[in-house]
Motif scaffolding. Structure first.
Motif, PDB file in Angstrom:
ATOM      1  N   PRO A   1       6.900  22.980  16.720  1.00 41.65           N
ATOM      2  CA  PRO A   1       8.332  23.334  16.783  1.00 41.65           C
ATOM      3  C   PRO A   1       8.967  23.007  18.128  1.00 41.65           C
ATOM      4  CG  PRO A   1       6.961  25.303  16.855  1.00 41.65           C
ATOM      5  CD  PRO A   1       6.054  24.175  16.547  1.00 41.65           C
ATOM      6  N   SER A   2       8.171  22.984  19.189  1.00 42.69           N
ATOM      7  CA  SER A   2       8.727  22.650  20.508  1.00 42.69           C
ATOM      8  C   SER A   2       9.208  21.204  20.543  1.00 42.69           C
ATOM      9  CB  SER A   2       7.672  22.885  21.594  1.00 42.69           C
ATOM     10  OG  SER A   2       7.278  24.235  21.629  1.00 42.69           O
ATOM     11  N   LEU A   3       8.448  20.321  19.905  1.00 47.22           N
ATOM     12  CA  LEU A   3       8.857  18.920  19.859  1.00 47.22           C
ATOM     13  C   LEU A   3      10.116  18.745  19.013  1.00 47.22           C
ATOM     14  CD1 LEU A   3       5.385  17.163  19.452  1.00 47.22           C
ATOM     15  CD2 LEU A   3       6.759  17.417  21.531  1.00 47.22           C
ATOM     16  N   VAL A   4      10.177  19.473  17.911  1.00 47.64           N
ATOM     17  CA  VAL A   4      11.379  19.411  17.067  1.00 47.64           C
ATOM     18  C   VAL A   4      12.597  19.925  17.836  1.00 47.64           C
ATOM     19  CG1 VAL A   4      12.436  20.216  14.928  1.00 47.64           C
ATOM     20  CG2 VAL A   4      10.003  19.650  14.974  1.00 47.64           C
ATOM     21  N   ALA A   5      12.424  21.032  18.582  1.00 49.11           N
ATOM     22  CA  ALA A   5      13.523  21.574  19.374  1.00 49.11           C
ATOM     23  C   ALA A   5      13.944  20.593  20.467  1.00 49.11           C
ATOM     24  CB  ALA A   5      13.103  22.903  19.992  1.00 49.11           C
ATOM     25  N   MET A   6      12.981  19.886  21.051  1.00 46.27           N
ATOM     26  CA  MET A   6      13.303  18.880  22.060  1.00 46.27           C
ATOM     27  C   MET A   6      14.151  17.775  21.459  1.00 46.27           C
ATOM     28  SD  MET A   6      10.729  16.394  24.185  1.00 46.27           S
ATOM     29  CE  MET A   6      10.377  15.493  22.662  1.00 46.27           C
ATOM     30  N   CYS A   7      13.815  17.372  20.221  1.00 43.70           N
ATOM     31  CA  CYS A   7      14.606  16.335  19.559  1.00 43.70           C
ATOM     32  C   CYS A   7      16.040  16.811  19.344  1.00 43.70           C
ATOM     33  CB  CYS A   7      13.953  15.965  18.225  1.00 43.70           C
ATOM     34  SG  CYS A   7      14.746  14.606  17.355  1.00 43.70           S
ATOM     35  N   TYR A   8      16.199  18.101  18.961  1.00 41.67           N
ATOM     36  CA  TYR A   8      17.542  18.661  18.814  1.00 41.67           C
ATOM     37  C   TYR A   8      18.294  18.616  20.144  1.00 41.67           C
ATOM     38  CZ  TYR A   8      17.211  20.577  14.071  1.00 41.67           C
ATOM     39  OH  TYR A   8      17.131  20.730  12.714  1.00 41.67           O
ATOM     40  N   SER A   9      17.598  18.982  21.219  1.00 41.19           N
ATOM     41  CA  SER A   9      18.266  19.067  22.516  1.00 41.19           C
ATOM     42  C   SER A   9      18.720  17.694  23.017  1.00 41.19           C
ATOM     43  CB  SER A   9      17.333  19.714  23.542  1.00 41.19           C
ATOM     44  OG  SER A   9      16.198  18.890  23.780  1.00 41.19           O
TER      45      SER A   9
ATOM     46  N   GLY B   1      18.956  14.167  18.705  1.00 39.66           N
ATOM     47  CA  GLY B   1      18.352  13.273  17.744  1.00 39.66           C
ATOM     48  C   GLY B   1      18.823  13.606  16.339  1.00 39.66           C
ATOM     49  N   ASN B   2      19.024  12.578  15.523  1.00 34.00           N
ATOM     50  CA  ASN B   2      19.485  12.830  14.161  1.00 34.00           C
ATOM     51  C   ASN B   2      18.299  13.171  13.248  1.00 34.00           C
ATOM     52  OD1 ASN B   2      18.214  10.346  13.442  1.00 34.00           O
ATOM     53  ND2 ASN B   2      20.093   9.218  13.942  1.00 34.00           N
ATOM     54  N   TRP B   3      18.616  13.403  11.973  1.00 30.00           N
ATOM     55  CA  TRP B   3      17.599  13.841  11.002  1.00 30.00           C
ATOM     56  C   TRP B   3      16.497  12.794  10.841  1.00 30.00           C
ATOM     57  CZ3 TRP B   3      16.176  11.871   6.136  1.00 30.00           C
ATOM     58  CH2 TRP B   3      15.404  12.718   5.344  1.00 30.00           C
ATOM     59  N   TRP B   4      16.868  11.530  10.762  1.00 33.09           N
ATOM     60  CA  TRP B   4      15.882  10.473  10.567  1.00 33.09           C
ATOM     61  C   TRP B   4      14.988  10.321  11.795  1.00 33.09           C
ATOM     62  CZ3 TRP B   4      13.567   8.059   6.903  1.00 33.09           C
ATOM     63  CH2 TRP B   4      12.907   6.841   7.148  1.00 33.09           C
ATOM     64  N   GLN B   5      15.559  10.415  12.983  1.00 35.90           N
ATOM     65  CA  GLN B   5      14.759  10.317  14.201  1.00 35.90           C
ATOM     66  C   GLN B   5      13.809  11.504  14.318  1.00 35.90           C
ATOM     67  OE1 GLN B   5      18.012  10.057  16.997  1.00 35.90           O
ATOM     68  NE2 GLN B   5      17.753   7.827  17.253  1.00 35.90           N
ATOM     69  N   ARG B   6      14.261  12.680  13.903  1.00 36.00           N
ATOM     70  CA  ARG B   6      13.401  13.857  13.963  1.00 36.00           C
ATOM     71  C   ARG B   6      12.163  13.673  13.082  1.00 36.00           C
ATOM     72  NH1 ARG B   6      16.935  17.145  12.555  1.00 36.00           N
ATOM     73  NH2 ARG B   6      16.285  17.797  10.465  1.00 36.00           N
ATOM     74  N   ILE B   7      12.336  13.028  11.921  1.00 36.14           N
ATOM     75  CA  ILE B   7      11.215  12.823  10.996  1.00 36.14           C
ATOM     76  C   ILE B   7      10.296  11.716  11.492  1.00 36.14           C
ATOM     77  CG2 ILE B   7      10.601  12.098   8.666  1.00 36.14           C
ATOM     78  CD1 ILE B   7      13.180  13.428   7.706  1.00 36.14           C
ATOM     79  N   THR B   8      10.877  10.563  11.841  1.00 37.40           N
ATOM     80  CA  THR B   8      10.065   9.385  12.165  1.00 37.40           C
ATOM     81  C   THR B   8       9.504   9.397  13.584  1.00 37.40           C
ATOM     82  OG1 THR B   8      12.076   8.168  12.789  1.00 37.40           O
ATOM     83  CG2 THR B   8      11.308   7.957  10.510  1.00 37.40           C
TER      84      THR B   8
END
Length: 276
Positions: free
Chosen positions: A171-179, A182-189
């Motif tokens: 979840p920390s990496l996902v939160a970093m992508c939000y910060s 990053g869009n939805w596709w970048q968060r997944i790939t």
């Protein structure tokens, strides 16, 4: 302090650095030495049990080894695995493509999880050995039946491992992508799939192991072909050393295949773990 060593009737002193180097190298290979010793002990127990004997149908290790070498040299194993590996490769390829895709979708979507996860949990827990003969009534005893047997055992394992890997992404990496917006596709790939790839690949290895079980069960229960035919034939004519050699070949081929997949993962997908 130095260590005296006898050599050709004379003694010489071994510097402490050489002795420490020897023990350090021995310590580095300790795991391999223990594994070799355990395998050797297993073969020794096998040989003793065969010589007692514990059963008239239980050959010694040396008899089985002799049969294994003979069947390898006369081409019996080559012809058998040419038939066995065909449905295995097809089934694992289909299971990997569908299983990884479904696992990722289930990990990303609560609706897909609710819809599909119970089905694969039941399939993984079901006694597939009892269901494999039912395939014969629908698809006969050809390649399709054996391929479906592989898929039935491999697909649930690959799907559920992929699903859990994606769902438990860091979840920390996902939160970093939000910060970093990053869009939805970048968060997944860029985040979720790379973070989940080790567990996904581990599920692929487990699926391959299950696929081996599926294809052997199919050859024993559906149609006597390939390596399953060797086991069935030599059992029927009481050539027990050859029968055990065929079983050992299955263990050897599956172990080498899984080891090759693990080496590929460390070399290509996780080079940082290999360096460490």
């Amino acid at each position: 302090m130095s260590f005296p060593v006898q050599a050709n009737g004379s003694s010489r002193a071994v510097p402490p650095s050489e002795a420490s180097f020897f023990w350090r190298k021995l310590s580095e290979h300790r795991t391999a030495l223990w594994r070799t010793a355990s395998v050797g002990l297993f073969f020794l127990i096998w040989e003793i049990a065969g010589r007692i004997p514990i059963s008239f149908a239980f050959p010694t290790f040396l008899e089985t080894l002799r049969a294994f070498v003979t069947m390898t040299l006369d081409g019996s194993f080559v012809a058998a695995y040419a038939e066995t590996l065909q449905p295995l490769v097809i089934g694992i390829t289909i299971s990997a493509i569908i299983g990884i895709a479904l696992g990722i979708v289930m990990g990303l979507s609560r609706f897909a999880e609710w819809l599909a996860a119970p089905v694969f949990i039941v399939l993984q827990a079901a006694p597939m050995a009892a269901l494999i003969p039912l395939i014969t009534f629908v698809y006969g005893i050809g390649l399709v039946s054996k391929t479906l047997a592989v898929i039935m055992l491999a697909l649930p394992v690959i799907v559920l491992n992929g699903y859990k890997a994606v769902r438990n992404a860091n979840p920390s990496l996902v939160a970093m992508c939000y910060s970093f917006q990053g869009n939805w596709w970048q968060r997944i790939t860029k985040i979720i799939i790379p973070d989940a790839s080790p567990v996904i690949f581990a599920g692929l290895r487990l699926g391959l192991a299950a696929g081996f079980i599926g294809v052997i069960l199919a050859e024993l229960l559906i149609t006597p072909t390939g390596i399953g035919d060797l086991i069935t034939y030599h059992r029927s004519v009481a050539n027990y050393a050859e029968m055990y050699a065929a079983v050992v070949s299955i263990i050897l081929v599956s172990t080498l295949t899984l080891a090759a997949l693990e080496a590929f993962e460390l070399r290509v997908l996780r080079p940082e773990k290999r360096k460490s």
